[in-house]
Design an enzyme around this catalytic site. Structure first.
Site, short mmCIF file in Angstrom:
data_model
loop_
_atom_site.label_atom_id
_atom_site.label_comp_id
_atom_site.label_asym_id
_atom_site.label_seq_id
_atom_site.Cartn_x
_atom_site.Cartn_y
_atom_site.Cartn_z
N ASP A 109 -6.69 -5.55 -5.99
CA ASP A 109 -6.35 -6.37 -4.83
C ASP A 109 -7.53 -7.29 -4.51
O ASP A 109 -8.22 -7.12 -3.50
CB ASP A 109 -6.01 -5.49 -3.62
CG ASP A 109 -5.62 -6.30 -2.40
OD1 ASP A 109 -5.16 -7.44 -2.57
OD2 ASP A 109 -5.80 -5.80 -1.27
N CYS A 141 -3.43 -13.21 -3.91
CA CYS A 141 -3.11 -13.82 -2.62
C CYS A 141 -3.37 -15.32 -2.64
O CYS A 141 -3.44 -15.96 -1.59
CB CYS A 141 -3.90 -13.16 -1.50
SG CYS A 141 -5.69 -13.30 -1.66
N ARG A 149 0.84 -1.21 0.00
CA ARG A 149 0.00 0.00 0.00
C ARG A 149 0.87 1.26 0.00
O ARG A 149 0.58 2.23 -0.71
CB ARG A 149 -0.94 -0.01 1.21
CG ARG A 149 -2.03 -1.04 1.12
CD ARG A 149 -3.09 -0.84 2.19
NE ARG A 149 -2.67 -1.24 3.52
CZ ARG A 149 -2.93 -2.41 4.08
NH1 ARG A 149 -3.60 -3.33 3.40
NH2 ARG A 149 -2.54 -2.68 5.31
N PHE A 200 -11.70 -3.52 -5.21
CA PHE A 200 -11.71 -4.37 -4.02
C PHE A 200 -11.13 -3.60 -2.83
O PHE A 200 -10.22 -4.07 -2.15
CB PHE A 200 -10.93 -5.67 -4.26
CG PHE A 200 -11.32 -6.41 -5.50
CD1 PHE A 200 -12.41 -7.26 -5.51
CD2 PHE A 200 -10.58 -6.26 -6.67
CE1 PHE A 200 -12.76 -7.96 -6.66
CE2 PHE A 200 -10.93 -6.95 -7.83
CZ PHE A 200 -12.02 -7.80 -7.82
N ASN A 222 -20.20 -4.47 -7.49
CA ASN A 222 -19.34 -5.57 -7.90
C ASN A 222 -18.25 -5.04 -8.82
O ASN A 222 -18.53 -4.35 -9.81
CB ASN A 222 -20.19 -6.63 -8.61
CG ASN A 222 -19.36 -7.80 -9.10
OD1 ASN A 222 -18.69 -7.72 -10.11
ND2 ASN A 222 -19.41 -8.90 -8.36
#
Length: 387
Positions: free
Chosen positions: A290, A330, A206, A221, A269
């Site tokens: 992300d 991730c 970040r 996100f 969304n």
């Protein structure tokens, strides 16, 4: 400590190679109960170490100590002390960070996150669940927190036959806490927020994204604004997209707390927002992707890569020439090579060229144990769209 578990040659080789796990298929006999700390014996009866034993999970053993090293509470205390020292030097410019990263700190299936003067713990196996009262006592003695919260609501506990629950184990835990990182303050809910409250593994990314922000920015996100607020300190405008209504309500409060009036929240969304933006010819100078894990199992990998490609393809079409894309995965099952190949294919389909300006991973408080590849899961690429 109680009981013994004997493993076959394949499991012995795995431990000798530096891994801490032995799968159920490599266990030949077990004289133990789920949650016991057991002696691990090789096929010829040689003591290999001591481990947490699970009678439910496919991961039957999680090694705590090798060979004849004792596996009493002293091991847990020494390992926690070592983890604390690693976080102290160099000092972390944040009041929210991970204190114990499970296998990465040689404390398998134990997570401890710090949020100011509150600790949030997760016991993700039968063994750590059985030892949790003793572990919390050690943490209270070493850290002296105002409160300790157990976020034992992770789905992985179901694989261990454990209940999902959230409990205050010590002191007081407020409904929300305010923490800081690199000069940005966040309010988050430790009881119901994602992970243990924040996505702490992206902390350093970040900051890196914020340093490169400019012009009009999109944070997809966004959750409670982790990337968005760092972007907003340098960008002219930030559009933060988040599907969760609860997170979307908290996000503008976080922007206001930091005196940032250039953040606009869109509760929707992300896939739908990207499609509409592409159709309307929208453009951004900085974009952050992300997303949550798209591949929680190896079987989900093809569908996950398709999802990653779709959002990255659309982001590259929305990105202005010379703009910066910060994109992450991730998902452990998505390798660095597969993630880079996905982005290459997305750029080709977008008929553009990109250069990688930074290749990043999880924050340093989420250490990677070389013998356990599963501890290296977060991929982050910062790329520039060539003008």
């Amino acid at each position: 400590m109680a009981g013994t578990v004997t493993i076959e040659r394949r499991g012995e080789v795995r431990l000798a190679g530096g891994h801490l796990w032995v799968y159920r298929s490599d266990v030949t006999s077990a004289d133990a109960r789920g949650g016991d700390t057991v002696a691990v014996l090789g096929p010829r009866g040689r003591l290999l170490g001591h481990a947490l034993y699970s009678d439910r999970s496919e991961i039957a053993l999680r090694l705590i100590a090798r060979a004849a090293e004792p596996a009493d509470l002293g091991v847990w205390r020494r390992r926690i002390e070592a983890a604390l020292r690693r976080r102290a030097e160099p000092p972390i410019d944040a009041t929210a960070y991970r204190l114990v990263h499970a296998e990465g700190d040689l404390l398998p299936s134990l997570i401890v996150d710090r949020y100011g003067d509150v600790l949030v713990v997760q016991a993700l196996s039968q063994g750590t669940d059985a030892l949790l009262p003793e572990i919390v006592s050690i943490l209270i003695e070493l850290v002296g927190p105002r409160g300790v919260l157990a976020r034992n609501d992770a789905k992985v506990r179901l694989l261990e036959g454990l209940e999902r629950r959230v409990d205050v184990l010590h002191g007081e835990v407020p409904d929300s806490v305010v923490v800081s990182e690199a000069g940005i303050e966040f309010e988050t809910d430790l009881r119901t927020g994602q992970k243990t409250g924040l996505f702490l593994d992206q902390r350093e990314n970040r900051v890196a994204a914020g340093a490169r922000a400019r012009g009009r920015a999109l944070d997809a996100f966004s959750y409670v604004g982790g990337f968005a607020l760092h972007l907003a300190r340098r960008a002219d405008e930030v559009v933060a997209v988040e599907a969760s209504e609860e997170a979307s309500r908290r996000l503008p409060r976080n922007a206001e707390r930091n005196g940032l009036g250039n953040v606009r929240v869109v509760t929707d969304n992300v896939f739908d927002v990207l499609r509409r933006a592409e159709r309307s010819g929208d453009r951004f100078d900085t974009i952050v992707l992300d997303p949550p894990s798209f591949a929680r199992t190896r079987a989900a990998l093809p569908k996950a890569l398709a999802g990653y490609k779709e959002i990255n393809l659309r982001a590259l079409k929305l990105l202005a020439a010379g703009g910066t894309l910060v994109t992450s995965s991730c998902s452990y099952h998505v390798s660095e090579e597969a993630f880079a190949a996905m982005l290459r294919d997305a750029a080709a389909d977008a008929r553009t060229d990109v250069i990688v300006v930074e290749k990043r991973g999880q924050s340093s408080d989420h250490p990677i144990l070389l013998g356990v590849p599963e501890t290296q899961y977060l991929k982050c690429l910062i790329v520039t769209k060539i003008e």
